[in-house]
Design a protein around this motif. Sequence first.
Motif, PDB file in Angstrom:
ATOM      1  N   SER A  43      -1.627  -1.013  14.349  1.00 42.80           N
ATOM      2  CA  SER A  43      -3.022  -0.735  14.078  1.00 42.80           C
ATOM      3  C   SER A  43      -3.666  -1.990  13.349  1.00 42.80           C
ATOM      4  CB  SER A  43      -2.947   0.194  12.738  1.00 42.80           C
ATOM      5  OG  SER A  43      -2.333  -0.259  11.563  1.00 42.80           O
ATOM      6  N   ARG A  44      -2.728  -3.123  13.410  1.00 44.11           N
ATOM      7  CA  ARG A  44      -3.507  -4.287  12.679  1.00 44.11           C
ATOM      8  C   ARG A  44      -3.068  -5.474  13.588  1.00 44.11           C
ATOM      9  NH1 ARG A  44      -3.771  -4.188   7.201  1.00 44.11           N
ATOM     10  NH2 ARG A  44      -4.742  -6.331   7.576  1.00 44.11           N
ATOM     11  N   THR A  45      -4.008  -6.626  13.431  1.00 50.80           N
ATOM     12  CA  THR A  45      -3.613  -7.817  14.446  1.00 50.80           C
ATOM     13  C   THR A  45      -3.046  -8.786  13.160  1.00 50.80           C
ATOM     14  OG1 THR A  45      -6.129  -7.242  15.282  1.00 50.80           O
ATOM     15  CG2 THR A  45      -4.874  -9.415  15.527  1.00 50.80           C
ATOM     16  N   ARG A  46      -1.842  -8.878  13.072  1.00 49.46           N
ATOM     17  CA  ARG A  46      -0.970  -9.688  12.363  1.00 49.46           C
ATOM     18  C   ARG A  46      -0.815 -11.149  12.957  1.00 49.46           C
ATOM     19  NH1 ARG A  46      -0.569  -6.818   8.028  1.00 49.46           N
ATOM     20  NH2 ARG A  46       0.303  -4.603   8.282  1.00 49.46           N
ATOM     21  N   ASP A  47      -0.860 -12.143  12.197  1.00 48.06           N
ATOM     22  CA  ASP A  47      -0.528 -13.475  12.741  1.00 48.06           C
ATOM     23  C   ASP A  47       1.124 -13.523  13.272  1.00 48.06           C
ATOM     24  OD1 ASP A  47      -3.082 -14.463  12.058  1.00 48.06           O
ATOM     25  OD2 ASP A  47      -2.365 -14.734  10.117  1.00 48.06           O
ATOM     26  N   THR A  75       0.904  -1.317   0.040  1.00 53.20           N
ATOM     27  CA  THR A  75      -0.083  -0.084  -0.054  1.00 53.20           C
ATOM     28  C   THR A  75       0.946   1.380   0.017  1.00 53.20           C
ATOM     29  OG1 THR A  75      -1.749  -1.213   0.996  1.00 53.20           O
ATOM     30  CG2 THR A  75      -2.066   0.998   1.020  1.00 53.20           C
ATOM     31  N   THR A  76       1.976   1.071   0.702  1.00 51.01           N
ATOM     32  CA  THR A  76       2.813   2.216   0.807  1.00 51.01           C
ATOM     33  C   THR A  76       3.480   2.594  -0.693  1.00 51.01           C
ATOM     34  OG1 THR A  76       3.466   1.726   3.170  1.00 51.01           O
ATOM     35  CG2 THR A  76       5.023   3.151   1.936  1.00 51.01           C
ATOM     36  N   VAL A  77       3.884   1.592  -1.394  1.00 50.45           N
ATOM     37  CA  VAL A  77       4.519   1.623  -2.659  1.00 50.45           C
ATOM     38  C   VAL A  77       3.386   2.264  -3.607  1.00 50.45           C
ATOM     39  CG1 VAL A  77       5.568   0.583  -4.668  1.00 50.45           C
ATOM     40  CG2 VAL A  77       6.238  -0.192  -2.176  1.00 50.45           C
ATOM     41  N   ASP A 134     -13.432  -6.707  12.079  1.00 51.49           N
ATOM     42  CA  ASP A 134     -11.997  -6.391  11.921  1.00 51.49           C
ATOM     43  C   ASP A 134     -11.479  -6.905  10.599  1.00 51.49           C
ATOM     44  OD1 ASP A 134      -9.103  -6.533  11.889  1.00 51.49           O
ATOM     45  OD2 ASP A 134      -9.484  -6.277  14.061  1.00 51.49           O
ATOM     46  N   ARG A 135     -10.873  -6.141   9.721  1.00 49.47           N
ATOM     47  CA  ARG A 135     -10.523  -6.857   8.483  1.00 49.47           C
ATOM     48  C   ARG A 135      -9.466  -8.181   8.797  1.00 49.47           C
ATOM     49  NH1 ARG A 135      -9.413  -2.747   4.961  1.00 49.47           N
ATOM     50  NH2 ARG A 135      -7.711  -4.005   3.836  1.00 49.47           N
ATOM     51  N   ASP A 136      -8.892  -8.019   9.949  1.00 48.08           N
ATOM     52  CA  ASP A 136      -7.936  -9.118  10.070  1.00 48.08           C
ATOM     53  C   ASP A 136      -8.924 -10.595  10.519  1.00 48.08           C
ATOM     54  OD1 ASP A 136      -5.454  -8.370   9.459  1.00 48.08           O
ATOM     55  OD2 ASP A 136      -5.685  -6.755  11.082  1.00 48.08           O
ATOM     56  N   THR A 147      -4.018  -6.473  -3.739  1.00 46.20           N
ATOM     57  CA  THR A 147      -4.315  -7.559  -2.967  1.00 46.20           C
ATOM     58  C   THR A 147      -3.575  -8.675  -2.651  1.00 46.20           C
ATOM     59  OG1 THR A 147      -6.175  -9.279  -3.532  1.00 46.20           O
ATOM     60  CG2 THR A 147      -5.195  -8.666  -5.317  1.00 46.20           C
ATOM     61  N   HIS A 148      -3.886  -9.927  -2.915  1.00 47.55           N
ATOM     62  CA  HIS A 148      -2.907 -10.948  -2.164  1.00 47.55           C
ATOM     63  C   HIS A 148      -2.894 -12.185  -3.290  1.00 47.55           C
ATOM     64  CE1 HIS A 148      -2.107  -9.583   1.737  1.00 47.55           C
ATOM     65  NE2 HIS A 148      -3.302  -9.026   1.562  1.00 47.55           N
ATOM     66  N   CYS A 149      -1.648 -12.682  -3.529  1.00 49.05           N
ATOM     67  CA  CYS A 149      -1.678 -13.892  -4.534  1.00 49.05           C
ATOM     68  C   CYS A 149      -2.161 -15.001  -3.700  1.00 49.05           C
ATOM     69  CB  CYS A 149       0.037 -13.869  -4.429  1.00 49.05           C
ATOM     70  SG  CYS A 149       0.511 -13.769  -6.350  1.00 49.05           S
TER      71      CYS A 149
HETATM   72  P1  AP5 Z   1       1.916  -1.327   4.192  1.00 46.99           P
HETATM   73  O1  AP5 Z   1       1.949  -0.421   3.116  1.00 46.99           O
HETATM   74  O2  AP5 Z   1       0.810  -1.025   5.254  1.00 46.99           O
HETATM   75  O3  AP5 Z   1       1.880  -2.792   4.073  1.00 46.99           O
HETATM   76  P2  AP5 Z   1       1.029  -3.772   3.147  1.00 46.99           P
HETATM   77  O4  AP5 Z   1       1.748  -4.682   2.521  1.00 46.99           O
HETATM   78  O5  AP5 Z   1       0.344  -3.004   2.030  1.00 46.99           O
HETATM   79  O6  AP5 Z   1       0.168  -4.332   4.029  1.00 46.99           O
HETATM   80  P3  AP5 Z   1      -1.107  -3.857   4.418  1.00 46.99           P
HETATM   81  O7  AP5 Z   1      -1.550  -4.066   5.966  1.00 46.99           O
HETATM   82  O8  AP5 Z   1      -1.817  -2.968   3.907  1.00 46.99           O
HETATM   83  O9  AP5 Z   1      -1.885  -5.226   3.762  1.00 46.99           O
HETATM   84  P4  AP5 Z   1      -2.344  -6.631   4.447  1.00 46.99           P
HETATM   85  O10 AP5 Z   1      -1.760  -7.630   3.577  1.00 46.99           O
HETATM   86  O11 AP5 Z   1      -2.105  -6.913   5.740  1.00 46.99           O
HETATM   87  O12 AP5 Z   1      -4.140  -6.330   4.564  1.00 46.99           O
HETATM   88  P5  AP5 Z   1      -4.969  -6.181   3.350  1.00 46.99           P
HETATM   89  O13 AP5 Z   1      -5.537  -4.859   3.747  1.00 46.99           O
HETATM   90  O14 AP5 Z   1      -4.256  -6.289   1.677  1.00 46.99           O
HETATM   91  O15 AP5 Z   1       3.316  -1.377   5.053  1.00 46.99           O
HETATM   92  C1  AP5 Z   1       3.622  -2.016   6.207  1.00 46.99           C
HETATM   93  C2  AP5 Z   1       4.764  -1.301   7.091  1.00 46.99           C
HETATM   94  O16 AP5 Z   1       5.894  -1.236   6.101  1.00 46.99           O
HETATM   95  C3  AP5 Z   1       4.383   0.419   7.224  1.00 46.99           C
HETATM   96  O17 AP5 Z   1       4.563   0.682   8.546  1.00 46.99           O
HETATM   97  C4  AP5 Z   1       5.419   1.081   6.239  1.00 46.99           C
HETATM   98  O18 AP5 Z   1       5.459   2.268   6.777  1.00 46.99           O
HETATM   99  C5  AP5 Z   1       6.305   0.244   6.247  1.00 46.99           C
HETATM  100  N1  AP5 Z   1       7.070   0.319   5.144  1.00 46.99           N
HETATM  101  C6  AP5 Z   1       6.914   0.267   3.624  1.00 46.99           C
HETATM  102  N2  AP5 Z   1       7.788   0.225   2.848  1.00 46.99           N
HETATM  103  C7  AP5 Z   1       8.715   0.372   3.562  1.00 46.99           C
HETATM  104  C8  AP5 Z   1      10.122   0.695   3.160  1.00 46.99           C
HETATM  105  N3  AP5 Z   1      10.820   0.500   1.900  1.00 46.99           N
HETATM  106  N4  AP5 Z   1      11.288   0.643   4.090  1.00 46.99           N
HETATM  107  C9  AP5 Z   1      10.879   0.549   5.317  1.00 46.99           C
HETATM  108  N5  AP5 Z   1       9.547   0.553   5.976  1.00 46.99           N
HETATM  109  C10 AP5 Z   1       8.630   0.281   5.056  1.00 46.99           C
HETATM  110  O19 AP5 Z   1      -5.876  -7.327   3.269  1.00 46.99           O
HETATM  111  C11 AP5 Z   1      -6.890  -7.832   4.378  1.00 46.99           C
HETATM  112  C12 AP5 Z   1      -7.662  -8.785   4.236  1.00 46.99           C
HETATM  113  O20 AP5 Z   1      -8.279  -8.901   3.132  1.00 46.99           O
HETATM  114  C13 AP5 Z   1      -6.496 -10.103   4.114  1.00 46.99           C
HETATM  115  O21 AP5 Z   1      -6.011 -10.542   5.410  1.00 46.99           O
HETATM  116  C14 AP5 Z   1      -7.680 -11.033   3.449  1.00 46.99           C
HETATM  117  O22 AP5 Z   1      -8.512 -11.684   4.508  1.00 46.99           O
HETATM  118  C15 AP5 Z   1      -8.692 -10.472   2.593  1.00 46.99           C
HETATM  119  N6  AP5 Z   1      -8.262 -10.332   1.157  1.00 46.99           N
HETATM  120  C16 AP5 Z   1      -7.508  -9.320   0.492  1.00 46.99           C
HETATM  121  N7  AP5 Z   1      -7.358  -9.849  -0.629  1.00 46.99           N
HETATM  122  C17 AP5 Z   1      -8.076 -10.787  -0.757  1.00 46.99           C
HETATM  123  C18 AP5 Z   1      -8.197 -11.799  -1.927  1.00 46.99           C
HETATM  124  N8  AP5 Z   1      -7.741 -11.513  -3.110  1.00 46.99           N
HETATM  125  N9  AP5 Z   1      -8.844 -12.965  -1.516  1.00 46.99           N
HETATM  126  C19 AP5 Z   1      -9.104 -13.291  -0.318  1.00 46.99           C
HETATM  127  N10 AP5 Z   1      -9.093 -12.508   0.690  1.00 46.99           N
HETATM  128  C20 AP5 Z   1      -8.308 -11.428   0.449  1.00 46.99           C
END
Ligand code: AP5
Length: 190
Positions: free
Chosen positions: A135-139, A17-19, A55-57, A89-91
């Motif tokens: 902010s998240r509930t990570r495994d 998301t950051t990228v 919660d999304r987690d 999203t996620h692979c």
């Molecule tokens: P951030 O950008 O927040 O990381 P992220 O990888 O995007 O993680 P998210 O928390 O947004 O995604 P997620 O995968 O947990 O959940 P999502 O909402 O997609 O960065 C993380 C940290 O790293 C930050 O502190 C940042 O500052 C730092 N950082 C970044 N770049 C850096 C760098 N270069 N150097 C240093 N620090 C850096 O999904 C939620 C849920 O949705 C999933 O669990 C699942 O249940 C469901 N879901 C989503 N897609 C699907 C699908 N296709 N099928 C089924 N379920 C799905």
Amino acid sequence: SKGKKVVITGVPGVGKTTVIDSSLEALKEEGVNYTSINFGTCMFEVACDQGIVNDRDEMRKLDQELQRALQKTAAQVIAKIQDNVIIDTHCTVSTPHGYLAGLPSWVLQELNPDIIVLVETDEDQILKRRLSDTSRTRDMEGYSTIKDHQRFNRYMAASYAMMTGCTVKIVKNLDFLLENAVGEMVALLR
Ligand code: AP5
């Protein structure tokens, strides 16, 4: 005309998301516009309406059938967008019953992506980023579990490419080198 469809994936905490956010800002200055959709947020909105999660987690712990139904609804919503679109999203999603394909065939057919991006970095950096994000509930996963997950995601991306003819691009998002990841992403999306 139909826009470009780019699916951006990576294990939780890799910084997708950051990228994405920084890349979209840079592209906007060049006059290139994308609609960015977070697949998890689409699923979460549907799940909230149905009152099945708070919660999304919690979503990745739901019954497989429920997760599939949520995926399908989200894919149908996203497929209607005609602009250039980024799908965050996620692979694969790590569930209590193993890896769940983020883009099973019926989702893939709806989305029909041009490119699948895997955002990756060293596993120890992912571990650190997860621990610092309160902010998240990570495994609680260790280094080798995260490594397995990143590896499995590459296999899945290969099969998605076989099914759709999309390309697969790996973008490294290393500590202190966010601007390199953004540079690569911008070049890809331009
Ligand atoms: P951030 O950008 O927040 O990381 P992220 O990888 O995007 O993680 P998210 O928390 O947004 O995604 P997620 O995968 O947990 O959940 P999502 O909402 O997609 O960065 C993380 C940290 O790293 C930050 O502190 C940042 O500052 C730092 N950082 C970044 N770049 C850096 C760098 N270069 N150097 C240093 N620090 C850096 O999904 C939620 C849920 O949705 C999933 O669990 C699942 O249940 C469901 N879901 C989503 N897609 C699907 C699908 N296709 N099928 C089924 N379920 C799905």
